[in-house]
Design a protein around this motif. Structure first.
Motif, PDB file in Angstrom:
ATOM      1  N   ASN A  28       6.235   6.048  13.324  1.00  0.00           N
ATOM      2  CA  ASN A  28       7.119   6.389  14.436  1.00  0.00           C
ATOM      3  C   ASN A  28       7.000   5.357  15.557  1.00  0.00           C
ATOM      4  O   ASN A  28       8.003   4.925  16.128  1.00  0.00           O
ATOM      5  CB  ASN A  28       6.785   7.793  14.945  1.00  0.00           C
ATOM      6  N   ILE A  29       5.792   4.942  15.848  1.00  0.00           N
ATOM      7  CA  ILE A  29       5.576   3.935  16.897  1.00  0.00           C
ATOM      8  C   ILE A  29       6.251   2.627  16.497  1.00  0.00           C
ATOM      9  O   ILE A  29       6.965   2.018  17.302  1.00  0.00           O
ATOM     10  CB  ILE A  29       4.063   3.753  17.166  1.00  0.00           C
ATOM     11  N   TYR A  58       7.234   9.021   5.546  1.00  0.00           N
ATOM     12  CA  TYR A  58       7.163   8.827   6.999  1.00  0.00           C
ATOM     13  C   TYR A  58       8.506   8.371   7.548  1.00  0.00           C
ATOM     14  O   TYR A  58       8.915   8.796   8.630  1.00  0.00           O
ATOM     15  CB  TYR A  58       6.085   7.818   7.369  1.00  0.00           C
ATOM     16  N   LEU A  59       9.194   7.496   6.808  1.00  0.00           N
ATOM     17  CA  LEU A  59      10.503   7.042   7.260  1.00  0.00           C
ATOM     18  C   LEU A  59      11.481   8.204   7.362  1.00  0.00           C
ATOM     19  O   LEU A  59      12.255   8.296   8.315  1.00  0.00           O
ATOM     20  CB  LEU A  59      11.050   5.955   6.334  1.00  0.00           C
ATOM     21  N   ARG A  60      11.436   9.097   6.401  1.00  0.00           N
ATOM     22  CA  ARG A  60      12.290  10.293   6.462  1.00  0.00           C
ATOM     23  C   ARG A  60      11.906  11.163   7.653  1.00  0.00           C
ATOM     24  O   ARG A  60      12.770  11.717   8.319  1.00  0.00           O
ATOM     25  CB  ARG A  60      12.165  11.096   5.174  1.00  0.00           C
ATOM     26  N   SER A 112      13.185  10.107  11.187  1.00  0.00           N
ATOM     27  CA  SER A 112      14.633  10.116  11.356  1.00  0.00           C
ATOM     28  C   SER A 112      15.187   8.702  11.468  1.00  0.00           C
ATOM     29  O   SER A 112      15.897   8.368  12.414  1.00  0.00           O
ATOM     30  CB  SER A 112      15.023  10.946  12.580  1.00  0.00           C
ATOM     31  N   THR A 113      14.904   7.865  10.495  1.00  0.00           N
ATOM     32  CA  THR A 113      15.415   6.503  10.515  1.00  0.00           C
ATOM     33  C   THR A 113      16.937   6.405  10.512  1.00  0.00           C
ATOM     34  O   THR A 113      17.449   5.356  10.888  1.00  0.00           O
ATOM     35  CB  THR A 113      14.828   5.670   9.363  1.00  0.00           C
ATOM     36  N   PRO A 114      17.683   7.455  10.145  1.00  0.00           N
ATOM     37  CA  PRO A 114      19.140   7.319  10.305  1.00  0.00           C
ATOM     38  C   PRO A 114      19.555   7.037  11.754  1.00  0.00           C
ATOM     39  O   PRO A 114      20.607   6.483  11.998  1.00  0.00           O
ATOM     40  CB  PRO A 114      19.694   8.659   9.826  1.00  0.00           C
ATOM     41  N   LEU A 115      18.693   7.382  12.713  1.00  0.00           N
ATOM     42  CA  LEU A 115      18.963   7.064  14.117  1.00  0.00           C
ATOM     43  C   LEU A 115      19.164   5.566  14.285  1.00  0.00           C
ATOM     44  O   LEU A 115      20.006   5.118  15.051  1.00  0.00           O
ATOM     45  CB  LEU A 115      17.786   7.536  14.993  1.00  0.00           C
ATOM     46  N   ILE A 116      18.380   4.763  13.550  1.00  0.00           N
ATOM     47  CA  ILE A 116      18.476   3.321  13.676  1.00  0.00           C
ATOM     48  C   ILE A 116      19.769   2.840  13.061  1.00  0.00           C
ATOM     49  O   ILE A 116      20.450   2.007  13.582  1.00  0.00           O
ATOM     50  CB  ILE A 116      17.254   2.644  13.035  1.00  0.00           C
TER      51      ILE A 116
END
Length: 184
Positions: free
Chosen positions: A129-130, A175-177, A180-184
């Motif tokens: 997340n960081i 961790y990517l899920r 919320s990597t769709p934000l990127i």
């Protein structure tokens, strides 16, 4: 389209961060000392919250005309900078953030594969997340800097995008899920 109304940003809330101790050390009478040196996952969460506040502030700078911005709280003070974020270069803000990142315990920099043990996995999640938030912040600052730089530095943008892809390849998918990597 911005209609002129003021939005209450998280940076204006002045909410205190949670104490960086584990739940079992919190009692109705106060916080007990830890029987052994430990690092709470909340340290990573509090750092990420600072990054989110900085993202929110930077995004509002990108989206609103300068005369209409609500700067009641200076997010740059979170990172030890004396005046408004808008008066600092993104380089200075990112340098301060990077210094604070380097001061974090190593638990928040390692993407250990998930084990199914939430007490251990929370650190890998925080590290992911960081990293994602730091890279998102860098990309946002590049967009803000485009207004100041003629012509925009396309190579620098490509370098950050390449770094994002390289780092995301090292982060476990779970961790990517979760971040919320769709934000990127």
């Amino acid at each position: 389209v911005w209609n002129g109304s003021v939005h209450a940003y998280g940076a204006n809330a002045r909410v205190h961060y949670p104490t960086e101790v584990e739940d079992e050390l919190i009692t109705p009478l106060g916080t007990l000392p830890s029987p052994k040196p430990t690092i709470s996952w909340l340290r990573g969460w509090n750092f990420t919250t600072d990054l989110y506040l900085t993202l929110e502030h930077a995004y509002s700078q990108l989206r609103k005309p300068a005369a209409l911005m609500d700067n009641r709280i200076d997010v740059a003070t979170i990172f030890g900078l004396p005046t408004l974020l808008s008066s600092h270069s993104s380089t200075a803000v990112l340098a301060s953030i990077t210094e604070r990142y380097h001061d974090l315990p190593s638990n928040f920099k390692i993407f250990a594969p998930p084990t199914g043990n939430p007490l251990r996995d929370i650190f890998g999640f925080q590290a992911a997340n960081i990293q994602a938030t730091l890279l998102l912040l860098r990309m946002l600052f590049l967009s803000i800097d485009d207004d100041r730089r003629q012509p925009p530095d396309v190579q620098l943008k490509c370098n950050v995008a390449a770094e994002l892809l390289a780092i995301f390849q090292t982060i476990p998918t779970a961790y990517l899920r979760g971040i919320s990597t769709p934000l990127i």
